[in-house]
Design a protein around this motif. Structure first.
Motif, short mmCIF file in Angstrom:
data_model
loop_
_atom_site.label_atom_id
_atom_site.label_comp_id
_atom_site.label_asym_id
_atom_site.label_seq_id
_atom_site.Cartn_x
_atom_site.Cartn_y
_atom_site.Cartn_z
N ARG A 17 86.63 48.76 -62.43
CA ARG A 17 87.67 48.86 -61.57
C ARG A 17 88.22 47.79 -62.03
O ARG A 17 89.93 48.02 -61.61
CB ARG A 17 86.66 48.01 -59.74
CG ARG A 17 85.97 49.26 -59.13
CD ARG A 17 85.49 48.75 -58.00
NE ARG A 17 84.39 48.29 -58.48
CZ ARG A 17 84.16 47.63 -57.49
NH1 ARG A 17 82.89 49.04 -57.20
NH2 ARG A 17 82.65 46.76 -58.09
N ASP A 18 88.21 46.92 -62.19
CA ASP A 18 89.09 45.41 -62.57
C ASP A 18 89.45 45.15 -64.17
O ASP A 18 88.05 44.90 -64.73
CB ASP A 18 88.60 44.23 -61.71
CG ASP A 18 89.81 43.41 -61.84
OD1 ASP A 18 89.32 42.74 -62.95
OD2 ASP A 18 90.60 43.45 -61.76
N ILE A 19 90.37 45.38 -65.22
CA ILE A 19 89.55 45.07 -66.64
C ILE A 19 89.24 43.74 -66.96
O ILE A 19 88.69 43.70 -67.92
CB ILE A 19 91.26 46.37 -66.72
CG1 ILE A 19 90.85 46.60 -68.96
CG2 ILE A 19 92.14 45.30 -67.01
CD1 ILE A 19 89.65 47.48 -69.23
N SER A 22 85.53 43.17 -66.04
CA SER A 22 84.67 43.65 -66.99
C SER A 22 84.77 43.36 -67.97
O SER A 22 84.00 42.85 -69.14
CB SER A 22 85.12 45.36 -66.92
OG SER A 22 84.88 46.09 -65.68
N ARG A 46 95.57 49.30 -69.57
CA ARG A 46 94.17 49.62 -68.92
C ARG A 46 92.70 50.07 -69.07
O ARG A 46 92.47 50.44 -68.76
CB ARG A 46 94.77 50.46 -67.44
CG ARG A 46 95.67 50.39 -66.35
CD ARG A 46 96.24 51.03 -65.59
NE ARG A 46 97.78 50.69 -64.94
CZ ARG A 46 97.83 49.78 -64.03
NH1 ARG A 46 96.73 49.25 -63.75
NH2 ARG A 46 98.84 49.76 -63.39
N GLU A 64 90.12 51.77 -66.43
CA GLU A 64 90.14 50.92 -65.46
C GLU A 64 90.37 51.88 -64.56
O GLU A 64 91.51 52.81 -64.96
CB GLU A 64 91.38 49.85 -65.87
CG GLU A 64 91.12 49.29 -63.79
CD GLU A 64 93.01 48.17 -63.82
OE1 GLU A 64 93.66 48.47 -63.35
OE2 GLU A 64 92.25 47.05 -64.27
N ASN A 65 89.46 52.38 -63.72
CA ASN A 65 89.87 53.93 -63.29
C ASN A 65 88.49 53.66 -62.01
O ASN A 65 87.15 53.70 -62.35
CB ASN A 65 89.17 54.87 -64.08
CG ASN A 65 89.05 56.95 -62.86
OD1 ASN A 65 89.75 56.31 -62.34
ND2 ASN A 65 89.63 57.20 -63.79
N PRO A 66 89.06 52.77 -60.86
CA PRO A 66 87.62 52.61 -59.62
C PRO A 66 87.66 54.07 -59.12
O PRO A 66 86.91 53.50 -58.61
CB PRO A 66 89.73 51.78 -58.44
CG PRO A 66 90.20 51.62 -59.52
CD PRO A 66 90.84 52.84 -60.87
N ASP A 120 80.57 46.87 -61.31
CA ASP A 120 80.60 48.07 -61.30
C ASP A 120 80.18 48.90 -60.40
O ASP A 120 80.37 50.09 -59.41
CB ASP A 120 81.95 48.61 -61.60
CG ASP A 120 83.34 47.98 -62.28
OD1 ASP A 120 84.18 48.20 -61.05
OD2 ASP A 120 83.81 47.84 -63.14
#
Length: 147
Positions: A17-19, A22, A46, A64-66, A120
């Motif tokens: 969700r948040d690079i 993470s 991202r 990044e891919n929520p 995540d």
């Protein structure tokens, strides 16, 4: 002519969700070193890729891919290999020191597992290459020989 064979794992990609969150978590927990960044059309980074000690040539990527990260929550797409029960116990100590919630050392189908989640909710499993020799085939959720 090259044979059509698999020669290893090139990289494993985790949706996040948040690079920044993470990157920090994977650095703290696994010693992740990011070497490449992937900006989108808008110039915002991202995705990142890099290495984790012990994985040899296989890389790790965070993207990044929520929506995908939400779908992965509770799922274990990869199990990282560890040596044996002692290594599992050492990881329990390390995760405690880092404040990362985790399972106890579990007698899995073949060896020992320690399980925990990234920020995540993606389940990360550390699975021993050493076998414990126990017959767990009658236990729910454990492997059994092919019928």
């Amino acid at each position: 002519m090259t044979d059509a064979v698999i020669t290893g794992i090139h990289h494993v990609k985790f949706p996040v969700r948040d690079i920044a969150t993470s990157i920090d978590w994977y650095e703290r927990v696994f010693g992740f070193t990011f070497e490449l960044e992937f900006p989108d059309e808008d110039g915002v980074v991202r995705g990142v890729a890099g290495t984790i000690p012990g994985l040899g040539d296989a890389g790790i990527a965070l993207r990044e891919n929520p929506r995908a990260a939400e779908g992965f929550a509770g799922f274990d797409p990869v199990s990282f290999g560890i040596a044996d029960r002692e290594a599992a116990e050492a990881w329990v100590i390390r995760l405690d020191e880092l404040g990362v919630e985790h399972s106890p050392v579990i007698n899995a189908s073949i060896g020992w597992i320690v399980s925990f989640h990234d920020p995540d909710g993606t389940e990360i499993r550390l699975y021993s290459f050493a076998a414990h020799g126990l017959d767990t085939s009658g236990l729910a959720g454990h492997a059994r020989p092919r019928a």
